[in-house]
Design a protein around this motif. Structure first.
Motif, short mmCIF file in Angstrom:
data_model
loop_
_atom_site.label_atom_id
_atom_site.label_comp_id
_atom_site.label_asym_id
_atom_site.label_seq_id
_atom_site.Cartn_x
_atom_site.Cartn_y
_atom_site.Cartn_z
N MET A 1 0.83 -1.20 0.00
CA MET A 1 0.00 0.00 0.00
C MET A 1 0.86 1.26 0.00
O MET A 1 0.52 2.24 -0.66
CB MET A 1 -0.92 -0.01 1.22
N ILE A 2 1.97 1.23 0.70
CA ILE A 2 2.89 2.38 0.69
C ILE A 2 3.40 2.63 -0.73
O ILE A 2 3.47 3.77 -1.19
CB ILE A 2 4.05 2.15 1.68
N ARG A 3 3.76 1.56 -1.42
CA ARG A 3 4.22 1.72 -2.80
C ARG A 3 3.09 2.18 -3.71
O ARG A 3 3.30 2.98 -4.64
CB ARG A 3 4.83 0.41 -3.31
N LEU A 4 1.89 1.69 -3.45
CA LEU A 4 0.74 2.09 -4.27
C LEU A 4 0.48 3.58 -4.15
O LEU A 4 0.10 4.24 -5.14
CB LEU A 4 -0.50 1.30 -3.83
N SER B 1 2.65 5.91 -3.61
CA SER B 1 3.75 6.73 -4.14
C SER B 1 3.40 7.20 -5.54
O SER B 1 2.53 6.62 -6.22
CB SER B 1 5.04 5.92 -4.18
N PHE B 2 4.08 8.24 -6.00
CA PHE B 2 3.84 8.73 -7.36
C PHE B 2 4.09 7.63 -8.38
O PHE B 2 3.32 7.45 -9.32
CB PHE B 2 4.73 9.94 -7.65
N GLU B 3 5.19 6.87 -8.18
CA GLU B 3 5.52 5.80 -9.12
C GLU B 3 4.44 4.72 -9.12
O GLU B 3 4.08 4.19 -10.17
CB GLU B 3 6.88 5.19 -8.75
N GLY B 4 3.91 4.40 -7.95
CA GLY B 4 2.87 3.39 -7.88
C GLY B 4 1.60 3.81 -8.59
O GLY B 4 0.91 2.98 -9.21
N LYS B 5 1.29 5.08 -8.54
CA LYS B 5 0.08 5.57 -9.18
C LYS B 5 0.18 5.57 -10.70
O LYS B 5 -0.84 5.60 -11.39
CB LYS B 5 -0.24 6.98 -8.67
N PRO C 1 0.01 -3.99 -11.07
CA PRO C 1 0.80 -5.06 -10.44
C PRO C 1 0.70 -5.05 -8.91
O PRO C 1 0.77 -6.10 -8.27
CB PRO C 1 2.23 -4.77 -10.91
N LEU C 2 0.51 -3.87 -8.33
CA LEU C 2 0.38 -3.76 -6.89
C LEU C 2 -0.97 -4.28 -6.42
O LEU C 2 -1.08 -4.89 -5.35
CB LEU C 2 0.61 -2.32 -6.45
N TYR C 3 -2.00 -4.05 -7.22
CA TYR C 3 -3.30 -4.66 -6.90
C TYR C 3 -3.18 -6.19 -6.89
O TYR C 3 -3.77 -6.87 -6.04
CB TYR C 3 -4.36 -4.25 -7.93
N ASP D 1 -0.90 12.58 -9.89
CA ASP D 1 -0.47 12.01 -8.61
C ASP D 1 -1.70 11.78 -7.73
O ASP D 1 -1.84 12.36 -6.65
CB ASP D 1 0.53 12.96 -7.93
N GLN D 2 -2.61 10.93 -8.22
CA GLN D 2 -3.85 10.62 -7.51
C GLN D 2 -4.19 9.15 -7.71
O GLN D 2 -3.81 8.55 -8.71
CB GLN D 2 -5.02 11.47 -8.05
N ILE D 3 -4.94 8.60 -6.77
CA ILE D 3 -5.33 7.20 -6.88
C ILE D 3 -6.85 7.01 -6.84
O ILE D 3 -7.37 6.10 -7.48
CB ILE D 3 -4.65 6.34 -5.78
N VAL D 4 -7.57 7.85 -6.12
CA VAL D 4 -9.02 7.69 -6.08
C VAL D 4 -9.61 8.00 -7.45
O VAL D 4 -10.36 7.21 -8.03
CB VAL D 4 -9.65 8.58 -4.99
N GLN D 5 -9.30 9.16 -7.97
CA GLN D 5 -9.70 9.57 -9.31
C GLN D 5 -8.44 9.61 -10.15
O GLN D 5 -7.59 10.49 -9.99
CB GLN D 5 -10.34 10.96 -9.27
N ARG D 6 -8.27 8.62 -11.04
CA ARG D 6 -6.99 8.47 -11.74
C ARG D 6 -7.15 8.77 -13.23
O ARG D 6 -8.05 8.24 -13.89
CB ARG D 6 -6.46 7.04 -11.55
N GLY D 7 -6.29 9.63 -13.72
CA GLY D 7 -6.32 9.96 -15.14
C GLY D 7 -5.11 10.76 -15.53
O GLY D 7 -4.24 11.06 -14.71
N HIS D 8 -5.04 11.12 -16.78
CA HIS D 8 -3.89 11.85 -17.30
C HIS D 8 -3.93 13.32 -16.88
O HIS D 8 -4.97 13.95 -16.93
CB HIS D 8 -3.86 11.77 -18.84
N ASP D 9 -2.78 13.84 -16.52
CA ASP D 9 -2.64 15.26 -16.30
C ASP D 9 -2.45 15.97 -17.63
O ASP D 9 -2.99 17.04 -17.88
CB ASP D 9 -1.45 15.54 -15.38
N ARG D 10 -1.64 15.35 -18.51
CA ARG D 10 -1.46 15.79 -19.88
C ARG D 10 -1.47 14.58 -20.77
O ARG D 10 -1.06 13.48 -20.36
CB ARG D 10 -0.13 16.54 -20.08
#
Length: 413
Positions: A14-17, A19-23, A28-30, A398-407
């Protein structure tokens, strides 16, 4: 699943999930989390629902409550000092009965499948305008690409909401940074000061929506805001604060999730030209394609519930006040429910059973409109730009609840 993955402690995963890299690639973390079962203990008062059946049941379980004000008092002391959550707990998305039913009944008919079908010509027109705008932006911009988020995937959903709610076109671009900041308030925070950007954005949006309500009350039109104001003033049990809070929720949820659905759909289709070709000509395929996007790479990855009482859930005792995080994007890739879940297959049978739009009493009010918007735009886009291509490796917010592209830079060919 390797032995190393299977033995990874859930808290470490969960800590890795988070993180920015996890998001950037949480899948694979799921999978690591599902190695511990469909319901995973994260601590004395925190559980993760990571399997399909566990998420599906939790969405309908009457003893698992939304994070309303009473539940937030149990889970997040100090939240009442932050206007982001003050306003969130006043809308139907973060309410329990009887408030949820009272508010949902008021708004639901405007967004029913029958009502949304009447919006078709308007969505068609705005989709045409959005594609034309994208072409103009690309012609005037840098040769290395145009940002789809700024020039298309946000622009179309907010334009649709603008027509429905009477938000002038000149006000719509300025709402984008506010909406982005507000959605960060729904992510896990280690320090309540992380809510400050969302607080500031929520205050600005609340002021705007309250003024919009006043303007529509003084000069009613044919828009939904005017209809809602009229219905409230005619004797509804909705308060003025309820009206403002739920209109804010419609603006935030009704723009960000469709934006991310469009971004993910366009990216996947552009990376698989055989799908883009079928989208151009086959409306039934487009609908199936979108359902698979909603399963495979959804705009919403997590929902939160709190146990309102001690209860048994899949053989475990979940005590009152325990948080239950529903990782629905993990459930959508549960191999117990979907064969080869990590393979994108628009012709997959049963992909409409994905969990992305929630279920039960809290099923997404805007699901029909989000589907219509995407089903309308995608064929137009790929007919006009058959060689549309994604530039580089797209990154995610850098989000996990609502996940999508910034650009999402693309070239139009």
């Amino acid at each position: 699943m390797t032995e190393t993955q299977a033995l990874t402690e859930p808290l470490d995963t969960m800590i890795r999930l988070l993180s920015f890299e996890g998001k950037q690639n949480p899948y694979p973390l799921y999978e690591e989390l599902r190695a511990h079962g469909g319901l995973v203990r994260l601590g004395d008062k925190h559980w993760l629902a990571v399997g399909y059946e566990e998420c599906a049941r939790a969405l309908r379980a009457p003893g698992l409550l939304q994070t309303d004000a009473a539940m937030q008092d149990l889970r997040m002391p100090g939240w009442r000092e932050h206007s982001s959550w003050q306003w969130l707990t006043k809308n139907m998305l973060f309410s329990n009965e009887p408030d949820h039913d009272r508010m949902r009944r008021f708004f639901s008919s405007a967004f029913s499948a029958h009502s949304v079908s009447a919006f078709g010509p308007m969505v068609e027109r705005l989709a045409d305008e959005a594609v034309a705008h994208l072409e103009k932006a690309a012609a005037e911009g840098a040769p290395e690409g145009v940002d789809l988020v700024e020039e298309l995937t946000y622009r179309l959903p907010i334009a649709v909401l603008g027509e429905l709610l009477s938000i002038p076109p000149e006000d719509q671009p300025g709402m984008h940074p506010l909406i982005k900041a507000i959605t960060t308030s729904m992510d896990p925070v280690g320090d309540l000061s992380q809510l400050n950007p969302g607080d500031a954005a929520m205050d600005k949006l609340a002021e705007y929506v309250a003024d919009l309500v006043d303007r529509r009350r003084a000069a009613p039109g044919t828009d939904l805001t005017s209809a809602f104001v009229k219905a409230r003033d005619a004797g509804s049990d909705l308060t003025e604060e309820d009206l403002v809070a739920n209109l804010m929720a419609v603006i935030v949820a009704g723009s960000e999730a469709p934006q991310d659905l469009l971004g993910n759909s366009i990216r996947i289709a552009a990376q698989h030209p055989e799908y883009a070709e079928r989208i151009r000509e086959d409306a039934e395929f487009t609908a199936r394609f979108l359902e698979e996007v909603l399963r495979f790479d959804p705009p919403v990855h997590a929902l939160n519930r709190v146990a309102g009482e001690d209860q048994e859930f899949f053989g475990e005792t979940v005590t009152r006040g325990s948080a239950v995080t529903l990782l629905i994007a993990s459930g959508n890739r549960d191999p117990r429910r979907f064969t080869e879940p990590d393979r994108f297959d628009p012709d997959r049978p049963g992909n409409q059973k994905q969990l992305t739009f929630s279920a039960g009493a809290h099923y997404c009010l805007g699901a029909a409109l989000a589907r219509m918007t995407a089903e309308t735009l995608l064929p137009k886009l790929f007919r006009r730009f058959p060689d549309l291509a994604v530039v580089g490796t797209p990154g995610f917010r850098d989000q996990i609840v609502q996940r999508g592209h910034d650009r999402l830079p693309v070239t139009l060919g």
